[in-house]
Design a protein around this motif. Structure first.
Motif, PDB file in Angstrom:
ATOM      1  N   TRP A 223       0.907  -1.030  -0.003  1.00 30.10           N
ATOM      2  CA  TRP A 223      -0.095   0.170   0.071  1.00 30.10           C
ATOM      3  C   TRP A 223       0.877   1.229   0.089  1.00 30.10           C
ATOM      4  N   ALA A 224       2.077   0.952   0.274  1.00 29.45           N
ATOM      5  CA  ALA A 224       3.047   2.367   0.411  1.00 29.45           C
ATOM      6  C   ALA A 224       3.668   2.592  -0.683  1.00 29.45           C
ATOM      7  N   LYS A 225       3.718   1.760  -1.799  1.00 29.19           N
ATOM      8  CA  LYS A 225       4.231   1.769  -2.985  1.00 29.19           C
ATOM      9  C   LYS A 225       3.370   2.926  -3.915  1.00 29.19           C
ATOM     10  N   SER A 228      -0.739   2.055  -7.225  1.00 30.83           N
ATOM     11  CA  SER A 228      -1.797   1.622  -6.426  1.00 30.83           C
ATOM     12  C   SER A 228      -2.626   0.738  -6.913  1.00 30.83           C
ATOM     13  N   LYS A 229      -2.506   0.345  -8.421  1.00 28.44           N
ATOM     14  CA  LYS A 229      -3.204  -0.599  -9.133  1.00 28.44           C
ATOM     15  C   LYS A 229      -2.786  -1.996  -8.589  1.00 28.44           C
ATOM     16  N   GLU A 230      -1.495  -2.274  -8.387  1.00 30.39           N
ATOM     17  CA  GLU A 230      -1.277  -3.613  -7.838  1.00 30.39           C
ATOM     18  C   GLU A 230      -1.732  -3.751  -6.699  1.00 30.39           C
ATOM     19  N   TYR A 231      -1.719  -3.043  -5.671  1.00 35.92           N
ATOM     20  CA  TYR A 231      -2.399  -3.001  -4.358  1.00 35.92           C
ATOM     21  C   TYR A 231      -3.773  -3.392  -4.336  1.00 35.92           C
ATOM     22  N   TYR A 232      -4.600  -2.621  -5.172  1.00 32.83           N
ATOM     23  CA  TYR A 232      -5.979  -2.788  -5.094  1.00 32.83           C
ATOM     24  C   TYR A 232      -6.487  -3.988  -5.798  1.00 32.83           C
ATOM     25  N   MET A 277     -17.328   1.507  -0.263  1.00 35.03           N
ATOM     26  CA  MET A 277     -16.269   2.246  -0.653  1.00 35.03           C
ATOM     27  C   MET A 277     -14.772   2.008  -1.024  1.00 35.03           C
ATOM     28  N   LEU A 278     -14.570   0.679  -0.513  1.00 31.77           N
ATOM     29  CA  LEU A 278     -13.450   0.156  -1.014  1.00 31.77           C
ATOM     30  C   LEU A 278     -13.162  -0.242  -2.560  1.00 31.77           C
ATOM     31  N   PHE A 279     -14.382  -1.066  -2.872  1.00 32.94           N
ATOM     32  CA  PHE A 279     -14.498  -1.563  -4.108  1.00 32.94           C
ATOM     33  C   PHE A 279     -14.584  -0.325  -5.046  1.00 32.94           C
ATOM     34  N   GLN A 280     -15.406   0.732  -4.893  1.00 32.62           N
ATOM     35  CA  GLN A 280     -15.413   2.017  -5.715  1.00 32.62           C
ATOM     36  C   GLN A 280     -14.154   2.623  -5.793  1.00 32.62           C
ATOM     37  N   THR A 281     -13.116   2.626  -4.702  1.00 36.95           N
ATOM     38  CA  THR A 281     -12.107   3.291  -5.005  1.00 36.95           C
ATOM     39  C   THR A 281     -10.817   2.348  -5.698  1.00 36.95           C
ATOM     40  N   ALA A 282     -11.239   1.005  -5.638  1.00 32.77           N
ATOM     41  CA  ALA A 282     -10.414  -0.015  -6.644  1.00 32.77           C
ATOM     42  C   ALA A 282     -10.781   0.273  -7.844  1.00 32.77           C
ATOM     43  N   ASP A 283     -12.034   0.323  -8.362  1.00 31.07           N
ATOM     44  CA  ASP A 283     -12.497   0.756  -9.650  1.00 31.07           C
ATOM     45  C   ASP A 283     -12.160   1.854 -10.292  1.00 31.07           C
ATOM     46  N   LEU A 284     -11.900   2.931  -9.282  1.00 29.45           N
ATOM     47  CA  LEU A 284     -11.323   4.116  -9.911  1.00 29.45           C
ATOM     48  C   LEU A 284      -9.813   4.041 -10.279  1.00 29.45           C
ATOM     49  N   VAL A 285      -9.092   3.331  -9.266  1.00 27.56           N
ATOM     50  CA  VAL A 285      -7.755   3.137  -9.509  1.00 27.56           C
ATOM     51  C   VAL A 285      -7.463   2.209 -10.853  1.00 27.56           C
ATOM     52  N   LYS A 286      -8.327   1.198 -10.843  1.00 28.68           N
ATOM     53  CA  LYS A 286      -7.911   0.275 -12.099  1.00 28.68           C
ATOM     54  C   LYS A 286      -8.640   0.743 -13.315  1.00 28.68           C
ATOM     55  N   PHE A 287      -9.594   1.397 -13.481  1.00 28.01           N
ATOM     56  CA  PHE A 287      -9.978   1.846 -14.795  1.00 28.01           C
ATOM     57  C   PHE A 287      -9.835   3.389 -15.014  1.00 28.01           C
ATOM     58  N   ALA A 288      -9.849   4.330 -14.111  1.00 29.24           N
ATOM     59  CA  ALA A 288      -9.949   5.704 -14.026  1.00 29.24           C
ATOM     60  C   ALA A 288      -8.417   6.376 -13.804  1.00 29.24           C
ATOM     61  N   LYS A 289      -7.538   5.426 -13.557  1.00 35.78           N
ATOM     62  CA  LYS A 289      -6.203   5.803 -13.242  1.00 35.78           C
ATOM     63  C   LYS A 289      -6.197   6.930 -11.896  1.00 35.78           C
ATOM     64  N   TYR A 290      -7.141   6.717 -10.990  1.00 33.71           N
ATOM     65  CA  TYR A 290      -7.168   7.396  -9.879  1.00 33.71           C
ATOM     66  C   TYR A 290      -5.957   7.191  -9.052  1.00 33.71           C
ATOM     67  N   ASN A 291      -5.379   8.452  -8.561  1.00 39.99           N
ATOM     68  CA  ASN A 291      -4.203   8.157  -7.469  1.00 39.99           C
ATOM     69  C   ASN A 291      -4.657   8.465  -5.999  1.00 39.99           C
ATOM     70  N   THR A 292      -4.409   7.246  -5.114  1.00 39.61           N
ATOM     71  CA  THR A 292      -4.961   7.439  -3.766  1.00 39.61           C
ATOM     72  C   THR A 292      -3.691   7.981  -3.013  1.00 39.61           C
ATOM     73  N   LEU A 293      -3.913   8.366  -1.757  1.00 38.96           N
ATOM     74  CA  LEU A 293      -2.859   8.746  -0.809  1.00 38.96           C
ATOM     75  C   LEU A 293      -2.605   7.310  -0.045  1.00 38.96           C
ATOM     76  N   ILE A 294      -1.532   7.610   0.788  1.00 35.64           N
ATOM     77  CA  ILE A 294      -1.024   6.393   1.419  1.00 35.64           C
ATOM     78  C   ILE A 294      -1.919   5.954   2.403  1.00 35.64           C
ATOM     79  N   ASN A 295      -2.545   7.132   3.481  1.00 31.60           N
ATOM     80  CA  ASN A 295      -3.739   7.128   4.322  1.00 31.60           C
ATOM     81  C   ASN A 295      -4.768   6.224   3.865  1.00 31.60           C
ATOM     82  N   GLU A 296      -5.072   6.710   2.706  1.00 31.56           N
ATOM     83  CA  GLU A 296      -6.476   5.965   2.175  1.00 31.56           C
ATOM     84  C   GLU A 296      -6.326   4.731   1.860  1.00 31.56           C
TER      85      GLU A 296
END
Length: 367
Positions: A223-225, A228-232, A277-296
């Motif tokens: 999660w610290a890398k 984010s796509k690999e993590y989710y 919320m977890l699945f929604q964030t994962a979909d944004l990361v995998k399909f919309a190239k959303y960048n997350t923060l480490i605390n998120e």
């Protein structure tokens, strides 16, 4: 006076010739030929034995009569068999006695004259004595003709289990052999092991397996890398596998929305808010190239752990644990493939040989 003188001359000549005459008689007496017959009379079709005995010096060259089976001693008397000559040593090996037997028969009633048998000793011929053989016809009762019956009908040979038991046992063996050979060939063709090796491993509960994989993510600090796509991807895969084994539906082939809708039938909406919320964030990361923060990322990991802890089902302490099957497939080497091909050929040849033996036994019984 002259007559007396002539008589004396003849007497002297006789005395001089006497040794030569005695020697000639001795030489002549060295060869004896004798013949005998076991029976002088026999019925039509019966057989009798004629024995020829020849006595000679051991050093003499003896040639027995050239008679073989099928020859006629005389018209009407046939030689059925010629036995092997028997030789006996006499006078401490100085002489020998050779005996030759002939089995003869006749199918015509008559009195037969059997000519002498001729042998040769040192090129000189010697003859046996003559024999006579009377062949009698079988008397037929022409008065009581009603006692004669015609030929019988062809009768079927009764079935004997003893004659067929070995064939039956070999046939069963051949059938098992062929089935085993077919199984061996199919496993070889499909490149599968001949004997499937299965090991039983202790069955791991779904939440235990999920927590072990989450602990591995923690250890690797995924999660610290920056990726984010690999993590989710890994985190949602762990959750989908857990949900599929925990609730029994194919979560791996469903979308995030479909999973949440299906879980709503099992859980309250409050317990699924964090998971949604977890699945929604994962979909944004995998399909919309959303960048997350480490605390998120850290918060979503905690949400996943809480969802597993809230929905897990502990094992019954009194229940017998069910093991999982672990199949071990072995990759064949080139040497193993050659050995299997050779075994296939040898087993096939052995099966064909067994089939031929069974067919030969059946033919021997039937014919």
């Amino acid at each position: 006076m002259k007559s007396y003188h002539n008589k004396n001359k003849r007497a002297v000549r006789l005395w001089l010739l006497l040794p030569f005459l005695l020697m000639a008689s001795v030489v002549e007496a060295q060869v004896t030929v004798d013949v005998r017959i076991d029976s002088l009379e026999l019925w039509v079709g019966e057989q009798t034995r004629i024995t020829l005995d020849v006595s000679t010096d051991t050093k003499s060259k003896l040639v027995m009569p050239q008679v073989k089976a099928g020859d006629m001693l005389t018209p009407g008397v046939e030689v059925v068999e010629v036995a092997k000559a028997d030789t006996q040593q006499l006078n401490e090996g100085a002489r020998r006695l050779v005996s030759q037997s002939y089995i003869v028969t006749s199918f015509d009633s008559a009195l037969y004259y059997l000519p002498p048998l001729v042998v040769k000793v040192d090129g000189k011929e010697y003859q046996s004595k003559n024999l006579a053989l009377r062949v009698l016809s079988i008397p037929i009762d022409t008065v009581h003709v009603d006692r004669f019956y015609g030929p019988k009908e062809i009768m079927a040979v009764p079935f004997s289990w003893t004659d067929w038991s070995l064939i039956f046992a070999l046939s069963v063996l051949l059938l098992v052999w062929v089935l085993g050979l077919a199984y061996f060939y199919i496993r070889y063709r499909d490149n599968k092991p001949i004997i499937k090796i299965i090991k039983l491993a202790p069955k791991v509960l779904p939440h235990t397996k999920a927590m072990e994989e989450i602990d591995q993510i923690k250890a690797e600090k995924v999660w610290a890398k920056e990726d984010s796509k690999e993590y989710y991807t890994r985190l949602t895969a762990i959750l989908r596998t857990y949900i599929e084994k925990r609730y029994g539906f194919n979560a791996m082939e469903m979308t995030s929305t479909e999973i949440i809708d299906r879980l709503l039938k099992e859980q309250t909406s409050e317990s699924l808010d964090e998971l949604r919320m977890l699945f929604q964030t994962a979909d944004l990361v995998k399909f919309a190239k959303y960048n997350t923060l480490i605390n998120e990322n850290d918060a979503n990991l905690v949400n996943a752990i809480e969802f597993i802890n809230q929905t897990k089902v502990e094992a019954d302490e009194n229940a017998v644990p069910e093991p999982d099957e672990v199949t071990i497939e072995q990759k064949r080497s080139r040497r193993t493939l050659i050995s299997m091909r050779l075994a296939l050929v040898l087993l096939t040849l052995a099966a064909l040989a067994l089939l031929g033996w069974i067919l030969w036994m059946v033919y021997d019984l039937v014919v």
